[in-house]
Design a protein around this motif. Structure first.
Motif, mmCIF file in Angstrom:
data_model
loop_
_atom_site.group_PDB
_atom_site.id
_atom_site.type_symbol
_atom_site.label_atom_id
_atom_site.label_comp_id
_atom_site.label_asym_id
_atom_site.label_seq_id
_atom_site.Cartn_x
_atom_site.Cartn_y
_atom_site.Cartn_z
ATOM 1 N N THR A 75 -0.156 -40.718 -45.737
ATOM 2 C CA THR A 75 0.536 -40.929 -44.466
ATOM 3 C C THR A 75 -0.447 -41.257 -43.349
ATOM 4 O O THR A 75 -0.214 -42.170 -42.554
ATOM 5 N N GLY A 87 -0.555 -44.757 -41.362
ATOM 6 C CA GLY A 87 -0.507 -44.769 -39.895
ATOM 7 C C GLY A 87 -1.712 -45.465 -39.305
ATOM 8 O O GLY A 87 -1.601 -46.247 -38.355
ATOM 9 N N LEU A 140 4.490 -44.405 -33.114
ATOM 10 C CA LEU A 140 4.123 -44.323 -34.522
ATOM 11 C C LEU A 140 3.461 -42.977 -34.817
ATOM 12 O O LEU A 140 3.804 -42.307 -35.799
ATOM 13 N N SER A 141 2.544 -42.569 -33.964
ATOM 14 C CA SER A 141 1.853 -41.293 -34.165
ATOM 15 C C SER A 141 2.825 -40.124 -34.112
ATOM 16 O O SER A 141 2.770 -39.219 -34.956
ATOM 17 N N ILE A 178 6.231 -35.699 -40.917
ATOM 18 C CA ILE A 178 5.853 -35.961 -42.308
ATOM 19 C C ILE A 178 4.556 -35.222 -42.627
ATOM 20 O O ILE A 178 4.432 -34.576 -43.673
ATOM 21 N N LEU A 179 3.586 -35.331 -41.715
ATOM 22 C CA LEU A 179 2.306 -34.642 -41.915
ATOM 23 C C LEU A 179 2.500 -33.133 -41.963
ATOM 24 O O LEU A 179 1.948 -32.455 -42.838
ATOM 25 N N ILE A 207 5.025 -39.877 -37.348
ATOM 26 C CA ILE A 207 4.484 -39.356 -38.608
ATOM 27 C C ILE A 207 4.158 -37.865 -38.551
ATOM 28 O O ILE A 207 3.900 -37.263 -39.583
#
Length: 187
Positions: A127, A131, A104-105, A111-112, A108
């Motif tokens: 976001t 998360g 998951l980390s 996106i970050l 993202i």
């Protein structure tokens, strides 16, 4: 399971790694493969660069190996083969949970990066918060399930406590970074 003890566990591990290699070997041995063991030349200079570049990961893996050895040694002294087998099974479940967090980390990060680069700090905040909520939900589910599975507290609690302190330090560092961006972590 079959009464083979530690020898059976070692045999199963060997079979698992051999099977993984057997599945990948044909692709690695093809001349037309992008990653091929037949192409290229050996270079000591490149080997030195790779060794230097991978040294931090190598030290991390070495420390993990030493830690596992010490855990197994303590458990063999206290609980024998059954304790080591139980810890191994629980550790695989723990690893599955950790990999969900890491996945998951890692998912993202693009996106970050994109939104931070574009100056969309509210999207970065949203976001990060999503998360955080997702990881917290997964963590709470794991915390509710693991006590049913875990029996002895002494050795078992070291990993969740380590995760808890990692979580606390992450929140601290994240808040510190968000203050620099003038963004609040509260939704």
């Amino acid at each position: 399971m079959f009464g083979w003890g530690t020898a059976g566990s070692g045999l199963a591990t060997g079979i698992a790694f051999t099977t993984g290699f057997a599945v990948m070997a044909p692709a690695l041995l093809k001349k037309s493969s992008l990653v091929s063991l037949r192409k290229g030349r050996f270079s000591f200079r490149l080997l030195g660069q790779m060794t230097y570049n991978g040294s931090s990961e190598g030290l991390s893996e070495l420390s993990a190996g030493i830690t596992v050895f010490l855990f197994n040694w303590v458990m063999m002294k206290n609980w024998g083969e059954v304790g080591v087998a139980a810890f191994t099974a629980i550790n695989y479940m723990l690893n599955l949970g950790v990999q969900m967090f890491v996945g998951l980390s890692d998912g993202i990060v693009p996106i970050l990066s994109f939104n931070y680069g574009a100056g969309h700090l509210n999207r970065v905040k949203e976001t990060l918060f999503l998360g955080f909520k997702t990881n917290a939900t997964i963590g709470i589910i794991r915390i509710m399930i693991y006590p049913v599975i875990l029996g002895d507290n002494g050795v078992w609690l070291t990993v969740p406590l380590a995760e808890f302190f990692t979580f606390v330090s992450t929140i601290y560092l994240l808040r510190k970074r968000l203050k620099k961006w003038s963004v609040s972590i509260h939704a």
